[in-house]
Design a protein around this motif. Sequence first.
Motif, PDB file in Angstrom:
ATOM      1  N   ALA A  45     -12.277  -1.757  10.494  1.00 21.52           N
ATOM      2  CA  ALA A  45     -11.067  -1.561   9.673  1.00 21.52           C
ATOM      3  C   ALA A  45     -10.244  -0.426  10.269  1.00 21.52           C
ATOM      4  N   LEU A  46      -8.930  -0.538  10.120  1.00 23.72           N
ATOM      5  CA  LEU A  46      -8.009   0.499  10.558  1.00 23.72           C
ATOM      6  C   LEU A  46      -7.140   0.912   9.381  1.00 23.72           C
ATOM      7  N   TYR A  47      -6.508   2.084   9.501  1.00 25.72           N
ATOM      8  CA  TYR A  47      -5.626   2.583   8.455  1.00 25.72           C
ATOM      9  C   TYR A  47      -4.296   3.022   9.063  1.00 25.72           C
ATOM     10  N   PRO A  48      -3.182   2.785   8.369  1.00 27.28           N
ATOM     11  CA  PRO A  48      -1.920   3.380   8.814  1.00 27.28           C
ATOM     12  C   PRO A  48      -2.009   4.901   8.729  1.00 27.28           C
ATOM     13  N   ILE A  49      -1.499   5.602   9.740  1.00 26.02           N
ATOM     14  CA  ILE A  49      -1.544   7.063   9.764  1.00 26.02           C
ATOM     15  C   ILE A  49      -0.221   7.588  10.319  1.00 26.02           C
ATOM     16  N   MET A  51       4.203  11.639  14.912  1.00 23.66           N
ATOM     17  CA  MET A  51       3.638  10.374  15.369  1.00 23.66           C
ATOM     18  C   MET A  51       3.469   9.364  14.236  1.00 23.66           C
ATOM     19  N   VAL A  52       3.512   8.091  14.626  1.00 22.88           N
ATOM     20  CA  VAL A  52       3.276   6.965  13.727  1.00 22.88           C
ATOM     21  C   VAL A  52       2.256   6.067  14.407  1.00 22.88           C
ATOM     22  N   GLY A  53       1.262   5.596  13.645  1.00 18.85           N
ATOM     23  CA  GLY A  53       0.275   4.721  14.275  1.00 18.85           C
ATOM     24  C   GLY A  53      -0.832   4.314  13.333  1.00 18.85           C
ATOM     25  N   VAL A  54      -2.004   4.048  13.892  1.00 15.54           N
ATOM     26  CA  VAL A  54      -3.167   3.614  13.117  1.00 15.54           C
ATOM     27  C   VAL A  54      -4.413   4.329  13.634  1.00 15.54           C
ATOM     28  N   THR A 104      -0.892  19.784  18.118  1.00 17.61           N
ATOM     29  CA  THR A 104      -1.380  18.762  19.046  1.00 17.61           C
ATOM     30  C   THR A 104      -0.885  17.384  18.625  1.00 17.61           C
ATOM     31  N   SER A 105      -1.040  16.419  19.523  1.00 21.20           N
ATOM     32  CA  SER A 105      -0.759  15.009  19.221  1.00 21.20           C
ATOM     33  C   SER A 105      -2.041  14.393  18.684  1.00 21.20           C
ATOM     34  N   LEU A 106      -2.143  14.254  17.379  1.00 27.46           N
ATOM     35  CA  LEU A 106      -3.400  13.841  16.753  1.00 27.46           C
ATOM     36  C   LEU A 106      -3.774  12.407  17.111  1.00 27.46           C
ATOM     37  N   LEU A 107      -2.830  11.481  16.988  1.00 31.13           N
ATOM     38  CA  LEU A 107      -3.140  10.072  17.212  1.00 31.13           C
ATOM     39  C   LEU A 107      -3.241   9.779  18.707  1.00 31.13           C
ATOM     40  N   GLY A 108      -4.326   9.159  19.103  1.00 31.28           N
ATOM     41  CA  GLY A 108      -4.537   8.827  20.502  1.00 31.28           C
ATOM     42  C   GLY A 108      -5.368   9.825  21.267  1.00 31.28           C
ATOM     43  N   GLN A 109      -5.920  10.831  20.583  1.00 32.63           N
ATOM     44  CA  GLN A 109      -6.768  11.801  21.275  1.00 32.63           C
ATOM     45  C   GLN A 109      -8.072  11.187  21.747  1.00 32.63           C
ATOM     46  N   TRP A 122       0.849  -1.183   0.000  1.00 32.24           N
ATOM     47  CA  TRP A 122       0.000   0.000   0.000  1.00 32.24           C
ATOM     48  C   TRP A 122       0.891   1.242   0.000  1.00 32.24           C
ATOM     49  N   LYS A 123       0.308   2.390  -0.295  1.00 33.84           N
ATOM     50  CA  LYS A 123       1.044   3.660  -0.344  1.00 33.84           C
ATOM     51  C   LYS A 123       0.266   4.705   0.450  1.00 33.84           C
ATOM     52  N   TRP A 124       0.837   5.889   0.580  1.00 34.64           N
ATOM     53  CA  TRP A 124       0.149   7.005   1.223  1.00 34.64           C
ATOM     54  C   TRP A 124      -0.764   7.683   0.218  1.00 34.64           C
ATOM     55  N   GLU A 125      -1.851   8.253   0.695  1.00 33.02           N
ATOM     56  CA  GLU A 125      -2.746   8.986  -0.193  1.00 33.02           C
ATOM     57  C   GLU A 125      -2.759  10.467   0.180  1.00 33.02           C
ATOM     58  N   GLN A 126      -2.914  11.300  -0.827  1.00 32.29           N
ATOM     59  CA  GLN A 126      -2.927  12.749  -0.620  1.00 32.29           C
ATOM     60  C   GLN A 126      -4.223  13.153   0.087  1.00 32.29           C
ATOM     61  N   PRO A 127      -4.137  13.850   1.222  1.00 37.90           N
ATOM     62  CA  PRO A 127      -5.369  14.300   1.887  1.00 37.90           C
ATOM     63  C   PRO A 127      -6.163  15.235   0.982  1.00 37.90           C
TER      64      PRO A 127
END
Length: 316
Positions: free
Chosen positions: A200-204, A113-116, A131-136, A50-55
Amino acid sequence: MLVAQFNSRSWHKDSRQAKPYCQCWNKKSPLSWTQLGACLCGEENDVCEWKWEQPIETGSSWVVLSEDKKQVTFHPFYSSGTAAAKGDTPLLHNQHYYWEIKILTDTYGTDIMVGVGTNKVNPTNVQFQFTSLLGQDSESYGLSYTGAIRHNAMISKDSVGFCKGSIVGVRVDMWRGTLEFYLNRKAQGISFYNLRRHQALYPIICSTAAQSSMRLIYAASWRASLLVDSAKILAASIKRETIPPGLRYMVGSQFWLTLPTGDGSDVSDDEEQSSPVEKGQVKWEPNVLDDILPSPYVNGFYVDNVERNYRVVVWE
């Protein structure tokens, strides 16, 4: 569920600093954008499912993708908030997933950050906030460059974090519903359970730091089966070179299936403190950002407007 382990080993680990994967990153002066793709240590397996997608919500002033959609640069000019990029493929039940991200620039500021996360993670809500987006909330899970592991507004700090040149691995077992982070291919222990409650989860990945860049160097998956469990047991009990021929190819191309898992106690302190992988002179290659940025130097001018680690830096 967030696994928080504040023990003597955790504090001992936190007293050490994050390290790069190899010695290609020892240079302290600013790197040119053309040099970001020079180090190929740890990139022997060219697998990317898989690859990254443009927001859609943000333009290239917030997130820049390379032509192959593996490299992401956040805030290429200056930072005024938090930006994120998501993988283009969901993580589904009954699959094993593993991917690795190489950190290409200095880590600083509020958070990198790296996560899902699920589809409910919306970066536009914090577009103009540091802010720390992942885990809010309960919809995302993340590892910070500071070593903090975040989920549902709770924090556990049980690693040294990552820095420029580090390889951050993410292992998601959607059969058992677990998530584990790796730093330079060393297991950090299972951080989260009960991920199967998400469809379902996504890499973020996300960042508040201007001109911060990461590259996806490996992304693979394997359907949960007895073969996977057998490979793990064999890898833990015998040396890799003596693995039966039938499993040798799988171990070579899907090396992550046999990486150690657990709380990291199988890694000795001597091993942790040993010198990083050595590498000779690297060859600089052209980079897609040459046509976008007015200056060839990373962190030529950046602002991260927060109370902690607030700084303005200008390189002459």
